[in-house]
Scaffold this motif. Structure first.
Motif, PDB file in Angstrom:
ATOM      1  N   ILE A  36      34.000  75.760   3.354  1.00  0.00           N
ATOM      2  CA  ILE A  36      33.440  74.520   2.800  1.00  0.00           C
ATOM      3  C   ILE A  36      32.959  73.631   3.951  1.00  0.00           C
ATOM      4  O   ILE A  36      33.664  72.684   4.362  1.00  0.00           O
ATOM      5  CB  ILE A  36      34.494  73.761   1.948  1.00  0.00           C
ATOM      6  N   PRO A  37      31.795  73.904   4.483  1.00  0.00           N
ATOM      7  CA  PRO A  37      31.310  73.137   5.644  1.00  0.00           C
ATOM      8  C   PRO A  37      31.271  71.633   5.419  1.00  0.00           C
ATOM      9  O   PRO A  37      31.508  70.857   6.351  1.00  0.00           O
ATOM     10  CB  PRO A  37      29.903  73.710   5.860  1.00  0.00           C
ATOM     11  N   ASP A  38      30.993  71.212   4.193  1.00  0.00           N
ATOM     12  CA  ASP A  38      30.890  69.771   3.928  1.00  0.00           C
ATOM     13  C   ASP A  38      32.237  69.050   4.014  1.00  0.00           C
ATOM     14  O   ASP A  38      32.271  67.809   4.005  1.00  0.00           O
ATOM     15  CB  ASP A  38      30.283  69.527   2.544  1.00  0.00           C
ATOM     16  N   ALA A  39      33.324  69.810   4.087  1.00  0.00           N
ATOM     17  CA  ALA A  39      34.653  69.199   4.110  1.00  0.00           C
ATOM     18  C   ALA A  39      35.210  69.059   5.523  1.00  0.00           C
ATOM     19  O   ALA A  39      36.377  68.694   5.692  1.00  0.00           O
ATOM     20  CB  ALA A  39      35.621  70.013   3.259  1.00  0.00           C
ATOM     21  N   ARG A  41      34.800  66.843   7.830  1.00  0.00           N
ATOM     22  CA  ARG A  41      35.273  65.499   8.174  1.00  0.00           C
ATOM     23  C   ARG A  41      36.675  65.241   7.636  1.00  0.00           C
ATOM     24  O   ARG A  41      37.510  64.642   8.310  1.00  0.00           O
ATOM     25  CB  ARG A  41      34.305  64.435   7.661  1.00  0.00           C
ATOM     26  N   GLY A  79      27.701  71.844  12.527  1.00  0.00           N
ATOM     27  CA  GLY A  79      27.332  70.864  11.523  1.00  0.00           C
ATOM     28  C   GLY A  79      26.305  69.867  12.020  1.00  0.00           C
ATOM     29  O   GLY A  79      25.788  69.980  13.137  1.00  0.00           O
ATOM     30  N   ASP A  80      26.024  68.867  11.185  1.00  0.00           N
ATOM     31  CA  ASP A  80      24.980  67.906  11.514  1.00  0.00           C
ATOM     32  C   ASP A  80      25.522  66.500  11.782  1.00  0.00           C
ATOM     33  O   ASP A  80      24.776  65.523  11.740  1.00  0.00           O
ATOM     34  CB  ASP A  80      23.929  67.852  10.398  1.00  0.00           C
ATOM     35  N   ASP A  81      26.837  66.406  12.046  1.00  0.00           N
ATOM     36  CA  ASP A  81      27.439  65.099  12.359  1.00  0.00           C
ATOM     37  C   ASP A  81      27.844  65.089  13.825  1.00  0.00           C
ATOM     38  O   ASP A  81      28.897  65.618  14.189  1.00  0.00           O
ATOM     39  CB  ASP A  81      28.652  64.849  11.465  1.00  0.00           C
TER      40      ASP A  81
END
Length: 208
Positions: A36-39, A41, A79-81
């Motif tokens: 889950i790449p979006d997780a 953070r 990621g992009d952050d």
């Protein structure tokens, strides 16, 4: 605990659960980072709490935490952050510092500082320059140590400003006190050492 649905009666119950379920937690973190790449953070926030509070008992748990932190560094890089790339390296540096690997800690801290400066992440810049100053002092490089300590002081801000790095450090200290400071399983020597060396560097910086 936010995002978990778990409810604890007090800090004692929370820290008891975190210590008891350490292996399960890091296994879940590893799967989340993989699937889950979006997780990323959320996992980084949890790792920060566990690492900064010393909520792991003994070398085996620390190795597990370091492995998942390595995964977090890789996930952040993909990621992009850009801020996460600095934050994950700071966490990994702190774990290396606890382990006594000053070379690894210095390498990650310098990279964290470089990345934090690039994105104006003042909290990570503050925490990483402060810890690097201690690492350098321990490695017998006092002039460099005072320089990085002075940089950390310059970005600290006021302790009563809720958006300042100095206020964030106060919150971390409160968290550590609530969750870890009186636990026999938790090694508080690293945190005590940072406090003592920082106090000395503050005096030295004031004399220059």
């Amino acid at each position: 605990m936010p995002l978990t649905g778990l409810r604890f009666a007090d800090a004692e119950e929370a820290r008891g659960w975190l210590l008891a379920e350490h292996t399960l937690l890091v296994s879940v973190f590893s799967r989340v980072l993989r699937d889950i790449p979006d997780a990323v953070r959320s996992v980084v926030a949890a790792l920060s709490v566990i690492a900064s509070s010393g909520l792991f008992a003994g070398p085996a748990h620390q190795r597990e935490l370091e492995r998942v932190t390595d995964h977090a560094v890789t996930a952040a890089d993909l990621g992009d952050d850009p801020a996460l790339r600095a934050q994950t390296r700071h966490i990994r540096a702190w774990l290396a510092f606890i382990r006594g690997d000053m070379t690894a800690a210095e390498t990650d801290l310098r990279e964290a500082i470089r990345r934090a400066r690039a994105v104006d992440d003042r909290v990570t810049l503050f925490m990483s320059t402060r810890l690097l100053s201690v690492v350098l002092a321990d490695r017998g490089r006092p002039a460099e140590a005072v320089g990085f300590f002075a940089e950390s002081e310059a970005v600290a801000g006021a302790e009563d400003d809720p958006n300042s790095p100095a206020h964030f450090l106060q919150e971390v200290a409160r968290l550590f006190t609530a969750l870890s400071s009186d636990r026999a399983e938790v090694n508080i020597a690293a945190a005590q050492h940072v406090y003592e060396v920082s106090d000395r560097l503050r005096r030295e910086a004031a004399q220059r």
